[in-house]
Design an enzyme around this catalytic site. Sequence first.
Site, PDB file in Angstrom:
ATOM      1  N   TYR A 124       0.831  -1.202   0.000  1.00 23.80           N
ATOM      2  CA  TYR A 124       0.000   0.000   0.000  1.00 23.80           C
ATOM      3  C   TYR A 124       0.868   1.255   0.000  1.00 23.80           C
ATOM      4  O   TYR A 124       1.868   1.335   0.700  1.00 23.80           O
ATOM      5  CB  TYR A 124      -0.890   0.028   1.251  1.00 23.80           C
ATOM      6  CG  TYR A 124      -1.999  -0.985   1.254  1.00 23.80           C
ATOM      7  CD1 TYR A 124      -3.185  -0.753   0.553  1.00 23.80           C
ATOM      8  CD2 TYR A 124      -1.881  -2.172   1.977  1.00 23.80           C
ATOM      9  CE1 TYR A 124      -4.217  -1.678   0.567  1.00 23.80           C
ATOM     10  CE2 TYR A 124      -2.908  -3.103   2.000  1.00 23.80           C
ATOM     11  CZ  TYR A 124      -4.075  -2.851   1.291  1.00 23.80           C
ATOM     12  OH  TYR A 124      -5.087  -3.768   1.311  1.00 23.80           O
ATOM     13  N   GLY A 138     -16.004  -9.886   0.554  1.00 21.33           N
ATOM     14  CA  GLY A 138     -16.718  -9.330   1.690  1.00 21.33           C
ATOM     15  C   GLY A 138     -17.516  -8.090   1.325  1.00 21.33           C
ATOM     16  O   GLY A 138     -18.654  -7.909   1.777  1.00 21.33           O
ATOM     17  N   ASP A 139     -16.927  -7.232   0.496  1.00 21.97           N
ATOM     18  CA  ASP A 139     -17.637  -6.035   0.048  1.00 21.97           C
ATOM     19  C   ASP A 139     -18.838  -6.415  -0.809  1.00 21.97           C
ATOM     20  O   ASP A 139     -19.915  -5.826  -0.692  1.00 21.97           O
ATOM     21  CB  ASP A 139     -16.702  -5.131  -0.755  1.00 21.97           C
ATOM     22  CG  ASP A 139     -15.452  -4.755   0.016  1.00 21.97           C
ATOM     23  OD1 ASP A 139     -15.528  -4.642   1.251  1.00 21.97           O
ATOM     24  OD2 ASP A 139     -14.400  -4.582  -0.627  1.00 21.97           O
TER      25      ASP A 139
END
Length: 366
Positions: A131, A287-288
């Site tokens: 990230y 999950g989203d």
Amino acid sequence: MVPTGAHGRPGGASVPGSAARTPAADTDVVCLGESMVTFLPSRPGRLADVPSFSRTIGGAESNVACALASAGHTVTWVSRVGADGFGDHLVEAVGAYGVDTSAVRRDPDRPTGVYFRTATDRATDIHEVAYYRAGSAASAMSPDNVPRDVLSGGRVLHLSGITAALSADCLALLHDLTAPRPGRPLLSFDVNHRPGLWRGREPGPEVLLELARRCDLVFVGEDEAEQVWGVRGTRAVRAALPEPDVLVVKRGAEGATVLSRTGGGRPDTVTDVPALRVDVVAPVGAGDAFAAGFLSATLRGLPVRERARHGHLMAAAVLTVPGDLTAPPARPHADRLAALDDTAWGTLRLGPGWTDEGANEEAEAT
């Protein structure tokens, strides 16, 4: 019947599934959170060895927004991005799914976040994610610089624990949005614990527990709850989160358990819904997608079992593609599958391309 929230909305307030809507609630769902430009590898291997990447987008809340808009709902995404090319790409890409991006603000001083990830190694299930989001434009969101009228103007406001972990200002914003107040939208909250984002900051478990307890609909993984709060099992998760009207405990390949109540001090209705058998291409974004499917069915006033099944179906759509996003199954197709009897549901197997009206759908007995 969709449960109403117990945290400040008057009895006549508009809630998902109700017939009446206030004039301001012309949007089904508002999603608040950071989205990033995502770089997917051209081939399996370590990040050090991958020669090139393709560009896409990713972010928990924008993933939910895009899935819901693709499913036919009116959705607004609220965020901040840099005044840079990556910010341009994010706004255009999210908007292409039919999401209203007019409330996204541009930050001239901070960049848009990006991240790189490897393809999952099927033999070891090992993957790397790198990230580059520290100091991003989204991390500067605060109670003073977001469009409050937009955030309060939908039937549902969807949040996640990721936003709370981005900065002290973002945490203050979530504390403010989850405060009990008359007329607030139904609050949907996905715990989404990301340990790396909490390093050197406030204790994430305590913060996430407080935020979740102030919301109306909460999504949390069973293993996630054990990792974050040290509670094991659905009943223990409910004991830790007694306030939400609807608590969805995701149990991975086993399925999901929904604990719901209709108010008046009544005990929970417990609904167990097995997961589908899926030929997984990449285990990202599921999950989203589950949250989006559950919210979509909630907005339509469907029974709890069908809400969870629509969550599983949207998750299956994402699991059978390489990225975080894909077109969900057409509503009639999803409704037909969600209405299957328990035996047929249990023997269903979904692989790549299944959303094309079942072109590659297999229903086979185990």
